[in-house]
Design a protein around this motif. Structure first.
Motif, short mmCIF file in Angstrom:
data_model
loop_
_atom_site.label_atom_id
_atom_site.label_comp_id
_atom_site.label_asym_id
_atom_site.label_seq_id
_atom_site.Cartn_x
_atom_site.Cartn_y
_atom_site.Cartn_z
N VAL A 163 13.17 -4.21 48.45
CA VAL A 163 13.39 -5.59 47.98
C VAL A 163 12.64 -5.83 46.68
CG1 VAL A 163 13.00 -8.03 48.52
CG2 VAL A 163 13.83 -6.47 50.30
N SER A 164 11.39 -5.36 46.61
CA SER A 164 10.62 -5.51 45.37
C SER A 164 11.26 -4.74 44.22
CB SER A 164 9.19 -5.02 45.59
OG SER A 164 8.54 -5.77 46.58
N ASP A 165 11.81 -3.56 44.52
CA ASP A 165 12.51 -2.79 43.48
C ASP A 165 13.71 -3.55 42.93
OD1 ASP A 165 10.76 -0.65 43.55
OD2 ASP A 165 12.03 0.60 44.82
N LEU A 166 14.46 -4.21 43.83
CA LEU A 166 15.62 -4.99 43.37
C LEU A 166 15.20 -6.08 42.40
CD1 LEU A 166 17.66 -5.47 46.69
CD2 LEU A 166 18.22 -3.95 44.78
N ASN A 167 14.14 -6.80 42.75
CA ASN A 167 13.67 -7.88 41.87
C ASN A 167 13.14 -7.34 40.54
OD1 ASN A 167 14.15 -10.06 43.68
ND2 ASN A 167 12.37 -9.47 44.86
N TRP A 168 12.40 -6.26 40.62
CA TRP A 168 11.85 -5.66 39.39
C TRP A 168 12.99 -5.17 38.50
CZ3 TRP A 168 8.63 -0.48 39.38
CH2 TRP A 168 8.06 -0.30 38.12
N ALA A 169 13.99 -4.54 39.10
CA ALA A 169 15.12 -4.03 38.33
C ALA A 169 15.85 -5.16 37.61
CB ALA A 169 16.08 -3.28 39.25
N ASN A 170 15.98 -6.31 38.25
CA ASN A 170 16.63 -7.45 37.59
C ASN A 170 15.93 -7.80 36.28
OD1 ASN A 170 18.40 -7.67 39.75
ND2 ASN A 170 17.27 -9.33 40.74
N ALA A 171 14.59 -7.86 36.34
CA ALA A 171 13.82 -8.21 35.14
C ALA A 171 13.90 -7.11 34.09
CB ALA A 171 12.37 -8.49 35.52
N LEU A 172 13.85 -5.84 34.52
CA LEU A 172 13.97 -4.73 33.57
C LEU A 172 15.32 -4.74 32.87
CD1 LEU A 172 12.33 -1.83 35.63
CD2 LEU A 172 11.40 -2.90 33.57
N SER A 173 16.36 -5.06 33.61
CA SER A 173 17.69 -5.09 33.02
C SER A 173 17.78 -6.13 31.91
CB SER A 173 18.73 -5.39 34.09
OG SER A 173 20.03 -5.50 33.54
N GLU A 174 17.24 -7.32 32.19
CA GLU A 174 17.28 -8.38 31.16
C GLU A 174 16.44 -8.01 29.95
OE1 GLU A 174 19.11 -10.91 30.85
OE2 GLU A 174 20.06 -10.98 32.82
N GLY A 175 15.46 -7.12 30.15
CA GLY A 175 14.66 -6.65 29.02
C GLY A 175 15.26 -5.46 28.31
N GLY A 176 16.47 -5.04 28.71
CA GLY A 176 17.17 -3.96 28.04
C GLY A 176 16.87 -2.57 28.58
N HIS A 177 16.14 -2.47 29.69
CA HIS A 177 15.77 -1.16 30.26
C HIS A 177 16.79 -0.79 31.34
CE1 HIS A 177 11.99 -1.49 28.09
NE2 HIS A 177 11.83 -2.70 28.61
N HIS A 178 18.01 -0.51 30.92
CA HIS A 178 19.12 -0.40 31.86
C HIS A 178 19.06 0.86 32.70
CE1 HIS A 178 20.72 -4.00 30.14
NE2 HIS A 178 20.78 -3.46 28.93
N ASP A 179 18.66 1.97 32.14
CA ASP A 179 18.60 3.20 32.93
C ASP A 179 17.53 3.09 34.03
OD1 ASP A 179 20.64 4.39 31.50
OD2 ASP A 179 19.28 5.32 30.04
N GLU A 180 16.38 2.53 33.67
CA GLU A 180 15.33 2.33 34.66
C GLU A 180 15.80 1.39 35.77
OE1 GLU A 180 11.24 1.54 33.19
OE2 GLU A 180 12.12 1.86 31.21
N ALA A 181 16.47 0.32 35.36
CA ALA A 181 16.96 -0.66 36.34
C ALA A 181 17.96 -0.02 37.29
CB ALA A 181 17.59 -1.84 35.62
N LEU A 182 18.89 0.76 36.75
CA LEU A 182 19.90 1.39 37.59
C LEU A 182 19.25 2.35 38.59
CD1 LEU A 182 22.87 1.75 38.27
CD2 LEU A 182 23.00 3.55 36.53
N ALA A 183 18.26 3.10 38.16
CA ALA A 183 17.58 4.02 39.07
C ALA A 183 16.89 3.26 40.21
CB ALA A 183 16.56 4.86 38.30
N LEU A 184 16.30 2.12 39.90
CA LEU A 184 15.66 1.32 40.95
C LEU A 184 16.70 0.75 41.91
CD1 LEU A 184 12.93 -0.61 38.93
CD2 LEU A 184 12.53 1.06 40.75
N TYR A 185 17.83 0.27 41.38
CA TYR A 185 18.89 -0.25 42.25
C TYR A 185 19.38 0.85 43.20
CZ TYR A 185 19.43 -4.43 39.27
OH TYR A 185 19.23 -5.60 38.59
#
Length: 460
Positions: free
Chosen positions: A319-341
């Motif tokens: 659950v924490s990874d999902l929330n963190w990934a949302n914020a990373l995505s909005e910051g342009g860190h899409h590969d990191e976000a996708l890996a967390l999702y």
């Protein structure tokens, strides 16, 4: 980590012994404490000792989840020094002291301690079984506060396992039994979990806000009868912040969550699960308010701390990874976000199965990330799976369905198919108006998307 666990258990035992000696001497040597207070505080210390013995037994049994999360299991032990704060009986019927009812109450309290250890370890099915045994024993004891606690534990476990309607029923039963037993602390705790289960998971935010007011009032009423009343106030403030966030009232949500976080950090420390819950609400409010760098920092801190305490494969970490990934995505860190999702989806599916609402949430977010990366067909596949999972767990009318529909429409539009985007966009807007009200910020997002879709159709 095992050295840390050993030190935590030794320290807890030393604090318990010191509290026991101080409580005994206050009556027997100094004469500053009545016999009635001695009995009340000793009963509290007896329960703390049962908790400690149960945690040691669970760790000795060596189940993988308990060993891996041993630090968190020890963190969940109730501080024995809190027993000194008990000033009077909650006012209900006295505890049974002898006979079959007393034996049943002791059995119920052992099962309660086992439930706490298993729940902290992430063994929710084992905790569910312990709570069922607890309710059977508590019912035989006829002691209403124990019956209330058992219903509460059943409700918390059912909620964690995605059985939200069952959880709601058990939590309301806990509240009724707590009122009959005149135990404001258990009533407050049951209302806190109603905030999460009904106000958040089932999406009935107004009921969640009412439950928050009831929880805070009950926690205040428990100040001189429960050693956990201050903690409960912190939980209630954090939970109120979460449900206010769901209602789109971000400034109020931040104030409430901040109050809960400050209180819990002072009482329980920065790494306690409830302190981290409050910090997660603050991170999510920052995200929804458009403060993405701040959100990524806060939510990343929660995720990494939980991973350290629980292991990377724990569902709360997911659950924490999902929330963190949302914020990373909005910051342009899409590969990191996708890996967390992707990691979160694997963990949630392994922990709960395909039918849990969090599977739908993970698929929804992952699908939107794939849309951003231009992988439209993969995104659409995720979003259709998300809709099926959320509808199976929550029914056809829920804010999470509206999120999935909005993302589905966004993907169809990005793929150059505005005609296919129109129906899900219209359905998302209509549902959010019904569920959230016209003033909610998400309604404005749906209106904006629908305007873009209609504009694209007009240009064809």
């Amino acid at each position: 980590d095992m050295e840390r666990v050993r030190a935590a258990l030794d320290g807890h035992a030393e604090r318990w012994l010191a509290s026991y000696v101080q409580t005994c001497e206050a009556t027997r040597l100094r004469g500053t404490q009545s016999e009635e207070l001695l009995d009340l505080r000793m009963a509290c210390l007896d329960h703390r000792l049962v908790e400690l013995a149960t945690v040691v037994r669970v760790l000795e049994q060596g189940t993988p989840s308990a060993v891996e999360r041993a630090v968190l299991v020890t963190q969940e032990l109730s501080p024995p020094q809190q027993c000194a704060a008990v000033e009077r009986n909650a006012g209900g019927a006295p505890r049974p002291r002898a006979g079959a009812e007393a034996a049943a109450l002791a059995e119920a309290e052992r099962a309660d301690a086992e439930w706490h250890a298993l729940f902290a370890a992430g063994d929710f099915k084992g905790a569910d079984q312990a709570a069922a045994r607890q309710l059977a024993a508590a019912t035989r004891s006829t002691f209403e506060p124990a019956i209330a606690q058992a219903h509460h534990n059943l409700g918390r476990t059912a909620s964690e396992l995605g059985r939200y309607k069952e959880a709601e029923t058990e939590l309301h039963a806990a509240g009724v039994a707590a009122l009959r037993g005149r135990d404001p602390a258990v009533f407050a705790h049951s209302r806190i979990d109603v905030i999460f289960t009904v106000g958040d998971r089932l999406g009935r935010t107004e009921e969640g806000q009412r439950a928050a007011a009831e929880a805070e009032a009950a926690a205040q009423a428990a100040m001189d009868t429960s050693p956990r009343a201050q903690e409960l106030l912190g939980y209630a403030s954090s939970a109120r912040g979460n449900v206010l966030m769901r209602a789109g009232r971000y400034d109020e949500a931040e104030r409430s969550a901040r109050a809960g976080y400050d209180l819990l950090q002072r009482i329980r420390g920065p790494e306690h699960p409830q302190t981290l819950n409050a910090l997660q609400v603050l991170g999510n409010v920052a995200f929804l308010s458009g403060r993405y760098a701040e959100a990524a920092s806060l939510l990343g801190s929660v995720a990494t701390t939980r991973s350290k305490l629980l292991g990377a494969e724990h569902p709360q970490v997911a659950v924490s990874d999902l929330n963190w990934a949302n914020a990373l995505s909005e910051g342009g860190h899409h590969d990191e976000a996708l890996a967390l999702y992707e990691r979160a989806l694997r963990t949630i599916t392994a922990s709960y199965g395909q039918g849990h609402m969090l599977v739908g949430t993970a698929l929804t977010n992952m699908g939107d990330e794939l849309r951003i990366l231009g992988r439209y067909e993969e995104a659409l596949a995720c979003q259709h799976r998300a809709l099926a999972a959320i509808r199976a767990s929550l029914g056809d009318e829920h804010r999470e369905i509206a999120v999935a529909l909005h993302n589905l429409a966004s993907t169809e539009l990005a793929a150059g198919r505005p005609a296919a985007a129109l129906a899900p966009a219209e359905e998302a807007l209509a549902m959010r108006r019904r569920v959230l009200g016209d003033a909610h910020p998400f309604v404005r997002e749906d209106q904006k998307l629908l305007t873009e879709i209609r504009g694209a159709l007009a240009r064809r």
